[in-house]
Design a protein around this motif. Structure first.
Motif, PDB file in Angstrom:
ATOM      1  N   CYS A  52       0.830  -1.208   0.000  1.00  0.00           N
ATOM      2  CA  CYS A  52       0.000   0.000   0.000  1.00  0.00           C
ATOM      3  C   CYS A  52       0.863   1.257   0.000  1.00  0.00           C
ATOM      4  CB  CYS A  52      -0.902   0.026   1.244  1.00  0.00           C
ATOM      5  SG  CYS A  52      -1.858  -1.472   1.508  1.00  0.00           S
ATOM      6  N   PRO A  53       0.631   2.181  -0.924  1.00  0.00           N
ATOM      7  CA  PRO A  53       1.343   3.465  -0.888  1.00  0.00           C
ATOM      8  C   PRO A  53       1.005   4.217   0.398  1.00  0.00           C
ATOM      9  CG  PRO A  53       0.184   3.155  -2.968  1.00  0.00           C
ATOM     10  CD  PRO A  53      -0.303   2.083  -2.052  1.00  0.00           C
ATOM     11  N   VAL A  54       1.985   4.959   0.909  1.00  0.00           N
ATOM     12  CA  VAL A  54       1.771   5.807   2.083  1.00  0.00           C
ATOM     13  C   VAL A  54       2.147   7.226   1.690  1.00  0.00           C
ATOM     14  CG1 VAL A  54       2.364   6.243   4.495  1.00  0.00           C
ATOM     15  CG2 VAL A  54       2.296   3.882   3.636  1.00  0.00           C
ATOM     16  N   ASN A  55       1.157   8.113   1.643  1.00  0.00           N
ATOM     17  CA  ASN A  55       1.376   9.479   1.176  1.00  0.00           C
ATOM     18  C   ASN A  55       0.855  10.495   2.177  1.00  0.00           C
ATOM     19  OD1 ASN A  55       2.544   8.944  -1.451  1.00  0.00           O
ATOM     20  ND2 ASN A  55       0.527   8.157  -2.036  1.00  0.00           N
ATOM     21  N   LEU A  56       1.368  11.703   2.068  1.00  0.00           N
ATOM     22  CA  LEU A  56       0.883  12.789   2.918  1.00  0.00           C
ATOM     23  C   LEU A  56      -0.560  13.118   2.580  1.00  0.00           C
ATOM     24  CD1 LEU A  56       3.824  15.348   3.116  1.00  0.00           C
ATOM     25  CD2 LEU A  56       2.691  14.258   5.055  1.00  0.00           C
ATOM     26  N   SER A  57      -1.352  13.374   3.605  1.00  0.00           N
ATOM     27  CA  SER A  57      -2.735  13.789   3.372  1.00  0.00           C
ATOM     28  C   SER A  57      -2.743  15.141   2.667  1.00  0.00           C
ATOM     29  CB  SER A  57      -3.494  13.882   4.703  1.00  0.00           C
ATOM     30  OG  SER A  57      -2.854  14.790   5.582  1.00  0.00           O
ATOM     31  N   LYS A  58      -3.855  15.420   1.984  1.00  0.00           N
ATOM     32  CA  LYS A  58      -3.942  16.654   1.211  1.00  0.00           C
ATOM     33  C   LYS A  58      -3.987  17.875   2.131  1.00  0.00           C
ATOM     34  CE  LYS A  58      -6.336  14.535  -2.677  1.00  0.00           C
ATOM     35  NZ  LYS A  58      -7.566  14.524  -3.516  1.00  0.00           N
ATOM     36  N   PRO A  59      -3.383  18.999   1.685  1.00  0.00           N
ATOM     37  CA  PRO A  59      -3.461  20.223   2.496  1.00  0.00           C
ATOM     38  C   PRO A  59      -4.875  20.775   2.507  1.00  0.00           C
ATOM     39  CG  PRO A  59      -2.445  20.674   0.368  1.00  0.00           C
ATOM     40  CD  PRO A  59      -2.616  19.178   0.446  1.00  0.00           C
ATOM     41  N   GLY A  60      -5.187  21.502   3.546  1.00  0.00           N
ATOM     42  CA  GLY A  60      -6.516  22.094   3.642  1.00  0.00           C
ATOM     43  C   GLY A  60      -6.691  22.818   4.962  1.00  0.00           C
ATOM     44  N   LEU A  61      -7.885  23.315   5.162  1.00  0.00           N
ATOM     45  CA  LEU A  61      -8.220  23.989   6.419  1.00  0.00           C
ATOM     46  C   LEU A  61      -9.008  23.052   7.311  1.00  0.00           C
ATOM     47  CD1 LEU A  61      -9.330  27.462   5.008  1.00  0.00           C
ATOM     48  CD2 LEU A  61      -7.127  26.885   6.062  1.00  0.00           C
ATOM     49  N   SER A  62      -8.850  23.223   8.628  1.00  0.00           N
ATOM     50  CA  SER A  62      -9.622  22.424   9.573  1.00  0.00           C
ATOM     51  C   SER A  62      -9.850  23.229  10.849  1.00  0.00           C
ATOM     52  CB  SER A  62      -8.888  21.112   9.902  1.00  0.00           C
ATOM     53  OG  SER A  62      -7.688  21.380  10.607  1.00  0.00           O
ATOM     54  N   TYR A  63     -10.768  22.734  11.653  1.00  0.00           N
ATOM     55  CA  TYR A  63     -11.076  23.394  12.923  1.00  0.00           C
ATOM     56  C   TYR A  63     -10.176  22.833  14.005  1.00  0.00           C
ATOM     57  CZ  TYR A  63     -13.538  24.605  17.222  1.00  0.00           C
ATOM     58  OH  TYR A  63     -13.854  25.063  18.473  1.00  0.00           O
ATOM     59  N   HIS A  64      -9.445  23.705  14.710  1.00  0.00           N
ATOM     60  CA  HIS A  64      -8.589  23.325  15.826  1.00  0.00           C
ATOM     61  C   HIS A  64      -9.327  23.652  17.123  1.00  0.00           C
ATOM     62  CE1 HIS A  64      -4.719  22.901  13.409  1.00  0.00           C
ATOM     63  NE2 HIS A  64      -5.592  23.410  12.539  1.00  0.00           N
ATOM     64  N   ALA A  65      -9.788  22.606  17.791  1.00  0.00           N
ATOM     65  CA  ALA A  65     -10.653  22.802  18.962  1.00  0.00           C
ATOM     66  C   ALA A  65      -9.934  23.499  20.106  1.00  0.00           C
ATOM     67  CB  ALA A  65     -11.191  21.449  19.421  1.00  0.00           C
ATOM     68  N   GLU A  66      -8.645  23.169  20.315  1.00  0.00           N
ATOM     69  CA  GLU A  66      -7.933  23.743  21.468  1.00  0.00           C
ATOM     70  C   GLU A  66      -7.793  25.260  21.340  1.00  0.00           C
ATOM     71  OE1 GLU A  66      -4.224  21.761  21.876  1.00  0.00           O
ATOM     72  OE2 GLU A  66      -5.114  19.813  22.405  1.00  0.00           O
ATOM     73  N   GLU A  67      -7.519  25.733  20.135  1.00  0.00           N
ATOM     74  CA  GLU A  67      -7.385  27.187  19.935  1.00  0.00           C
ATOM     75  C   GLU A  67      -8.694  27.830  19.502  1.00  0.00           C
ATOM     76  OE1 GLU A  67      -5.487  24.986  18.321  1.00  0.00           O
ATOM     77  OE2 GLU A  67      -3.544  25.115  19.340  1.00  0.00           O
ATOM     78  N   ASN A  68      -9.691  26.992  19.162  1.00  0.00           N
ATOM     79  CA  ASN A  68     -10.989  27.464  18.693  1.00  0.00           C
ATOM     80  C   ASN A  68     -10.837  28.353  17.455  1.00  0.00           C
ATOM     81  OD1 ASN A  68     -13.805  27.610  18.756  1.00  0.00           O
ATOM     82  ND2 ASN A  68     -13.769  29.551  19.887  1.00  0.00           N
ATOM     83  N   VAL A  69     -10.045  27.843  16.484  1.00  0.00           N
ATOM     84  CA  VAL A  69      -9.803  28.615  15.269  1.00  0.00           C
ATOM     85  C   VAL A  69      -9.871  27.686  14.052  1.00  0.00           C
ATOM     86  CG1 VAL A  69      -8.339  30.335  16.389  1.00  0.00           C
ATOM     87  CG2 VAL A  69      -7.300  28.264  15.413  1.00  0.00           C
ATOM     88  N   ILE A  70     -10.076  28.290  12.885  1.00  0.00           N
ATOM     89  CA  ILE A  70      -9.925  27.590  11.612  1.00  0.00           C
ATOM     90  C   ILE A  70      -8.518  27.890  11.097  1.00  0.00           C
ATOM     91  CG2 ILE A  70     -10.737  27.378   9.238  1.00  0.00           C
ATOM     92  CD1 ILE A  70     -12.738  26.349  11.224  1.00  0.00           C
ATOM     93  N   ALA A  71      -7.756  26.846  10.841  1.00  0.00           N
ATOM     94  CA  ALA A  71      -6.364  27.047  10.413  1.00  0.00           C
ATOM     95  C   ALA A  71      -5.945  25.886   9.514  1.00  0.00           C
ATOM     96  CB  ALA A  71      -5.450  27.148  11.638  1.00  0.00           C
TER      97      ALA A  71
END
Length: 384
Positions: A154-173
């Motif tokens: 199975c190939p192992v590759n980096l997940s695609k870049p994107g934005l996500s919600y960071h619960a600890e900082e309560n921000v979208i980054a």
């Protein structure tokens, strides 16, 4: 293995009450193909969520179209004993012998060509095969115990870049990217499960794409003879016929192709058990000669066959037959006929133009609208 055999094993790979007993593997990284970490555990010791993910990977290794990206392979005569003994030892160890596993991993790393990181993943299973009656109903008695290994790369590759919600900082980054194990590019099952029974003489081989067959893996790790997928066989054969017809303008493409398919269908229908199921160069020349290619043009067939399939190449007759449709296409036209109905089509010169003529002896449907034919057309009425 046939589709029924493969489906029977796939059904065993359940996300609940799985029969898999053990999984092992190693994660290979970098240009130097260094083993970064190992997997070595009983399947039952994994968390349920992990079990589900592994089952998905293994099921993918038993998926696809038989004859296209799922192939039954036999051992080559030169490597049969060595390769068979190596795979049998892997199975007999039940994936518990570190020395045998390390030797297998290293053989894959030294042979398998892949630019990037990948996971070598193995599972071991024991199947108590039940007898079945003619109506396919299982009986409560064992026919044999089939033990086997399934390997996925199975190939192992980096997940695609994107934005996500960071619960600890309560921000979208930016999302934190990590290394993700993807569905296998290559897999194999050994021993094969032919007619619901163990067959140590064959391997079931899976590839994600027929554009990357990994012949180096088939020959170097499995010790098997490479085989041509049915879709590629058909492409090779079609190209040979096309080259011959285009080099000799006098041939009518429609008539030659129709004759070839008729000959192939007759060969399949009238095939005897002792007759070969493949065509070598001489077989293809004979087929095309019977289909209207003149003897003086057969050297062209020989030249094209050697270039496309090799001097010792063979093409499976069954792969060359058009079982679904006989298709005629041009820039603004596409006609599909059942293979057995090609004789109704004629090529005629009408008003100085070459035309395809198809008799209309029944109602015709155009975009779902049915036009009923209420009388027979006669004479010149056939052309308006």
């Amino acid at each position: 293995m046939n589709n029924s055999d493969i489906l029977e094993l796939r059904k065993r790979l359940k996300k609940t009450d799985s029969s898999v007993t053990r999984i092992t593997g190693c994660y290979v990284t970098g240009e130097n193909k260094k083993i970064q970490t190992y997997i070595d555990t009983d399947f039952a010791d994994l968390e349920e969520a992990e079990q589900f993910k592994y089952i998905d990977l293994f099921k993918k290794g038993l998926s696809g179209v038989l004859g296209k990206n799922l192939l039954n392979l036999s051992f080559s005569r030169e490597k049969e004993e060595e390769s068979m003994q190596s795979l049998l030892a892997l199975r007999a160890s039940e994936l518990k012998d570190k020395a045998i596993l390390d030797a297998f991993y290293q053989k894959v790393i030294d042979t398998y060509y892949y630019v990037g990181n990948y996971l070598i993943l193995l599972m071991y299973d024991v199947y108590d095969v039940m007898t079945k009656t003619s109506d396919k109903m299982s009986l409560d008695e064992s026919e044999e115990v089939y033990t086997y290994c399934l390997c996925c790369i199975c190939p192992v590759n980096l997940s695609k870049p994107g934005l996500s919600y960071h619960a600890e900082e309560n921000v979208i980054a930016n999302r934190n990217r990590d290394w993700v194990v993807e569905m296998p590019d290559t897999a194999f099952l050994y021993p094969a499960f032919n007619d619901r029974s163990c067959d140590v003489n064959e391997v079931l081989y899976y590839v994600k794409s027929t554009d990357a067959m990994h012949d180096e893996f088939v020959e170097g790790v499995l010790g098997c003879e490479t085989t041509i997928p049915s879709t590629v066989e058909k492409e090779i054969f079609n190209q040979i016929v096309e080259d011959v017809i285009n080099e000799v303008p006098e041939y009518d493409t429609f008539e030659v192709v129709r004759s070839i398919q008729s000959e192939l269908n007759d060969m399949v229908e009238n095939h005897m058990a002792y007759e070969p199921t493949t065509l070598d160069c001489e077989g293809v020349k004979d087929l095309l000669h019977r289909s209207g290619v003149k003897e003086e043009h057969l050297p062209i067939v020989e030249e094209k066959f050697a270039k496309s399939a090799g001097q010792d190449g063979k093409l499976n007759i069954d792969s060359l037959c058009e079982k679904k449709n006989f298709e005629v296409k041009s820039d603004n036209l596409q006609i599909k006929l059942k293979p057995e109905a090609t004789d109704v089509v004629e090529i005629r010169i009408i008003d100085g133009r070459k035309c395809i003529v198809i008799p209309m002896n029944s109602d015709i449907e155009v975009n779902g609208i049915v036009k009923r034919i209420v009388k027979e057309l006669e004479g010149d009425d056939i052309i308006e």
